[in-house]
Write a protein that holds these residues in place. Sequence first.
Motif, PDB file in Angstrom:
ATOM      1  N   PRO A 231     -13.052  11.278 -11.832  1.00 36.76           N
ATOM      2  CA  PRO A 231     -12.644   9.909 -11.468  1.00 36.76           C
ATOM      3  C   PRO A 231     -11.313   9.888 -10.719  1.00 36.76           C
ATOM      4  CG  PRO A 231     -13.505   9.929 -13.695  1.00 36.76           C
ATOM      5  CD  PRO A 231     -13.458  11.364 -13.254  1.00 36.76           C
ATOM      6  N   VAL A 232     -11.308   9.228  -9.589  1.00 38.54           N
ATOM      7  CA  VAL A 232     -10.131   9.256  -8.707  1.00 38.54           C
ATOM      8  C   VAL A 232      -9.072   8.289  -9.222  1.00 38.54           C
ATOM      9  CG1 VAL A 232     -11.538   9.943  -6.747  1.00 38.54           C
ATOM     10  CG2 VAL A 232     -11.034   7.505  -7.100  1.00 38.54           C
ATOM     11  N   SER A 233      -7.831   8.574  -8.873  1.00 42.46           N
ATOM     12  CA  SER A 233      -6.720   7.743  -9.355  1.00 42.46           C
ATOM     13  C   SER A 233      -5.605   7.642  -8.323  1.00 42.46           C
ATOM     14  CB  SER A 233      -6.194   8.298 -10.681  1.00 42.46           C
ATOM     15  OG  SER A 233      -5.903   9.689 -10.558  1.00 42.46           O
ATOM     16  N   GLY A 234      -6.005   7.576  -7.057  1.00 36.78           N
ATOM     17  CA  GLY A 234      -5.016   7.341  -6.007  1.00 36.78           C
ATOM     18  C   GLY A 234      -4.546   5.897  -6.040  1.00 36.78           C
TER      19      GLY A 234
END
Lengths: 86, 86, 165, 165
Positions: free
Chosen positions: A82-85
């Motif tokens: 899961p991305v968190s940018g």
Amino acid sequence: MTAAADTVSILFFAAAADLVGAERLQLSLAGPLTLAELQQTLFREYPPLAAQAKFLMWAVNEQYAAAQTKLQAGDTIACIPPVSGG
Amino acid sequence: MTAAADTVSILFFAAAADLVGAERLQLSLAGPLTLAELQQTLFREYPPLAAQAKFLMWAVNEQYAAAQTKLQAGDTIACIPPVSGG
Amino acid sequence: MIQLTHAAIDPAALLESVSDNQAGAVLLFLGTVREFTAGEQTSHLNYTAYESMAQSSLLQLEQEAAEQYDIVRIGIVHRLGELSLGEVSVAIAVSSAHRATAYECSRWLIDTLKQRIPIWKQEHYTDGRVEWQHPGMDPNAVAGSLPGLNQAADALRSNLPKEQA
Amino acid sequence: MIQLTHAAIDPAALLESVSDNQAGAVLLFLGTVREFTAGEQTSHLNYTAYESMAQSSLLQLEQEAAEQYDIVRIGIVHRLGELSLGEVSVAIAVSSAHRATAYECSRWLIDTLKQRIPIWKQEHYTDGRVEWQHPGMDPNAVAGSLPGLNQAADALRSNLPKEQA
């Protein structure tokens, strides 16, 4: 980083790299393979990765890809937690 | 810009100043007066302003004020046509 | 930073003024001078204000926003005077812990500013027409009665009788 | 301007890049490094990306936004590497004729960026803990299996059998 003609590269990022213990694997293709089959093989080899399977996204050649995608020699597969940018 | 003790100032802005032909009037108070009464007097003297009456807002001492507001000597009243800042 | 200014607005300075370690999101809104509106070409704008009231009502706006929204800091600067195409007329900066609040508060601030703060825009078109912007009012009705402002201003005094005491 | 960078983001340059006479509104969103999250104190952050895919998916994001919203220009810059408290991690600038569009498009861009672009944040807390941020995943499950990255990386090669052809 150069790949042999009959191999695919698999990239792991962030916690996925920690779970696998590598940021990059290079695999020989023994024949036609789908992304789903590759995933199953990886999950067998890396149980900690398998435990997070439902959270992972996958990309083939920098595009998010469905499980039934057929892989070809030279493809770059990425395992994307899961991305968190932002 | 100094006001005598028994006067109020009325400021007009933007098109309202054009309609009245002035940016500022100084009025003597002959007795108690509400904002509504002042407005009626102004509208009689300046028919072009009266024609736009429904669009105007009014402030007393830099706060938007209701028509029944009682005016006092030294008050600054402002006639505020629809604002267009931003 | 709540400010009316005749000088060009510096967005970087405004951003700096709302920067805070408690903020995870900063939102900056800039109103800029657009060349075309409804097919008409603008040459430049002139902003005028009831300055003392505009200043105090901007401070009031900031306070109301701080009561309604969980924000960290707010900054508002409005430009006055003549503005060229592309220049910034208003800048609103908001910082907050989470972005949803910043978007809501920023939008509320610009919408409310446009309804309430006594500042007016005068459009100068390339065809020479000059027009006060008064949302809702017919510009022709207003423009048709121009009685030569400025000769009259401040010189005029009247002495109105009291109506019904 | 669509860019990944290891250098400090310059919001003024990004604003400049979306400036246009056709725009009446510019909206700049900044994500900044917050000190406290749910009571925990952050020391600094480290952002990492699948850089080539992040770059191409940011371009894709820009294109989708341009198709959905009547915007004039878009600029997106995402920072990578180590960030101190208060620093800007992402900057999104949008210009449009009218402000409603700018707010909607800006919000869509940051929301979608956070769902889709392969960039990851690693929190470094003041108590020494280090934690990848993976929304939905249990950080303990992940942290508990740390097998000593980097010794293994790139050295590891495996030769997997094909499953069911």
